[in-house]
Design an enzyme around this catalytic site. Structure first.
Site, PDB file in Angstrom:
ATOM      1  N   ASN A 177       0.801  -1.226   0.000  1.00 55.08           N
ATOM      2  CA  ASN A 177       0.000   0.000   0.000  1.00 55.08           C
ATOM      3  C   ASN A 177       0.837   1.282   0.000  1.00 55.08           C
ATOM      4  OD1 ASN A 177      -2.479   1.639   0.914  1.00 55.08           O
ATOM      5  ND2 ASN A 177      -1.072   1.876   2.632  1.00 55.08           N
TER       6      ASN A 177
ATOM      7  N   SER B 255      -5.134   2.703  -7.991  1.00 52.63           N
ATOM      8  CA  SER B 255      -5.845   3.992  -7.874  1.00 52.63           C
ATOM      9  C   SER B 255      -6.712   4.169  -9.111  1.00 52.63           C
ATOM     10  CB  SER B 255      -4.821   5.126  -7.815  1.00 52.63           C
ATOM     11  OG  SER B 255      -5.444   6.382  -8.021  1.00 52.63           O
TER      12      SER B 255
ATOM     13  N   TYR C 139       3.208   8.624 -11.613  1.00 50.69           N
ATOM     14  CA  TYR C 139       2.400   8.011 -10.540  1.00 50.69           C
ATOM     15  C   TYR C 139       1.267   7.193 -11.167  1.00 50.69           C
ATOM     16  CZ  TYR C 139      -1.174   7.812  -6.832  1.00 50.69           C
ATOM     17  OH  TYR C 139      -2.129   7.393  -5.942  1.00 50.69           O
ATOM     18  N   ALA C 140       0.548   7.818 -12.112  1.00 51.77           N
ATOM     19  CA  ALA C 140      -0.574   7.128 -12.762  1.00 51.77           C
ATOM     20  C   ALA C 140      -0.083   5.880 -13.490  1.00 51.77           C
ATOM     21  CB  ALA C 140      -1.279   8.073 -13.721  1.00 51.77           C
ATOM     22  N   ALA C 141       1.074   6.004 -14.149  1.00 56.27           N
ATOM     23  CA  ALA C 141       1.614   4.850 -14.890  1.00 56.27           C
ATOM     24  C   ALA C 141       1.928   3.701 -13.939  1.00 56.27           C
ATOM     25  CB  ALA C 141       2.858   5.265 -15.663  1.00 56.27           C
TER      26      ALA C 141
ATOM     27  N   LYS D 233       0.417   3.138 -11.138  1.00 51.98           N
ATOM     28  CA  LYS D 233      -0.851   2.595 -10.644  1.00 51.98           C
ATOM     29  C   LYS D 233      -1.500   1.697 -11.696  1.00 51.98           C
ATOM     30  CE  LYS D 233      -0.653   4.199  -6.522  1.00 51.98           C
ATOM     31  NZ  LYS D 233      -0.643   3.316  -5.358  1.00 51.98           N
TER      32      LYS D 233
ATOM     33  N   ILE E 126      -9.910   9.726  -1.245  1.00 52.62           N
ATOM     34  CA  ILE E 126     -10.058   9.212   0.125  1.00 52.62           C
ATOM     35  C   ILE E 126      -9.433  10.223   1.095  1.00 52.62           C
ATOM     36  CG2 ILE E 126      -9.520   7.295   1.691  1.00 52.62           C
ATOM     37  CD1 ILE E 126     -11.268   6.469  -0.760  1.00 52.62           C
TER      38      ILE E 126
END
Ligand code: NAD
Length: 251
Positions: free
Chosen positions: A89, A140, A153-155, A157, A185
């Site tokens: 996590n 995410s 970051y997106a890649a 995830k 969140i």
């Protein structure tokens, strides 16, 4: 859900979703190993669990360091035995457009978000195989949608979704591997958010509110539990319908 006698390792457990999930697992009877780069934060969550009658151990574990993983394995095996559940996590996000992200910043995010899971597999897959265990990895909604300044970051995830599928195939049928995909969140990540950020996050999902870390924790416990015995390679959105609703003008 019953995790009595099961050993659950959580990374990034010192704050936010990891801490809330640690408390959920403890509430379901697990022996929880709360780990974090910030050893004091991990200890404090573990102490809180023990203080409310649960079983927990706090450990400093930088997920990019294989020696930290090895050290954790030695301590966990001595204290509790083999690990039944790994919840990967912990993460790193540096918000910048790709062309302004240095090579070091790019590589570091891949090392934390991606490399950490690899090292968890190297260290604990044998335990999970021996215990017919489960792994849950935090991806995410960034896996599916573009957001300004979130490229690498997106890649990672998106990669975590693919990697979870790969691990599910590689290590099934003994080990189940799933990904959880949170939407907005309410953790410290949002401490610096503007009213506009909150407005977009809240109007952008069907529940019209921020999610709570405990709501992600409950989903993680489910995926790791016997109740999810035929669920592997799944990507579970915990986003209040964020992914279902893309037209902000509709709200
Ligand atoms: N909060 C959100 O809105 C949201 C949305 C989608 C996905 N997520 C994902 O949820 C997960 C948890 O996020 P959060 O909001 O709880 O964040 P958080 O900052 O509250 O907690 C993250 C924890 O990870 C730890 N950490 C960072 N680098 C580490 C490392 N190298 N080794 C070990 N621990 C390390 C930090 O010390 C911190 O305690 C992340 O994977 C994040 O990408 C969060």
């Amino acid at each position: 859900m019953d995790f009595k006698g099961r050993n659950v390792l959580i990374t990034g457990g010192g704050n936010g979703i990891g801490a809330a999930t640690a408390k959920k697992f403890a509430g379901y009877g697990a022996n929880v190993i709360v780990t974090d780069l910030d050893g004091a934060a991990a200890d404090s969550v573990a102490k809180e669990i023990v203080g409310s009658g649960g079983i927990a151990l706090g450990l400093k574990l930088d997920i990019t360091k294989i020696e930290d993983w090895n050290d954790a394995a030695t301590k966990i095996h001595a204290a509790y035995g083999k690990v039944n559940v790994v919840f990967n996590n912990a993460y790193l996000k540096i918000v910048k457009p790709a062309h302004l992200t240095s090579v070091e910043e790019w590589d570091k995010q891949i090392d934390v978000n991606f490399g950490g899971i690899h090292k968890s597999v190297i260290t604990f897959i044998q335990d999970l195989q021996d215990t017919n265990g489960a792994m849950v990895n935090t991806a995410s909604v960034h896996a599916h949608f573009g957001f300004l300044g979130s490229g690498v970051y997106a890649a990672t995830k998106g990669g975590i979704v693919s990697l979870s599928n790969q691990l599910a195939v590689e290590y099934g049928p003994k080990v189940r591997v799933n990904a959880v995909l949170p939407g907005p969140i309410m953790t410290r990540v949002w401490d610096t958010a503007t009213d506009k950020n909150f407005d977009e996050a809240i109007r952008g999902n069907a529940m019209h509110r921020m999610g709570l870390p405990e709501e992600v924790g409950e989903a993680v416990c489910f995926l790791a539990s016997d109740k999810a015995s035929f669920i592997s390679g799944a990507s579970l959105l915990v986003d209040g319908g964020f992914s279902a609703q893309k037209d902000l003008s509709a709200t």
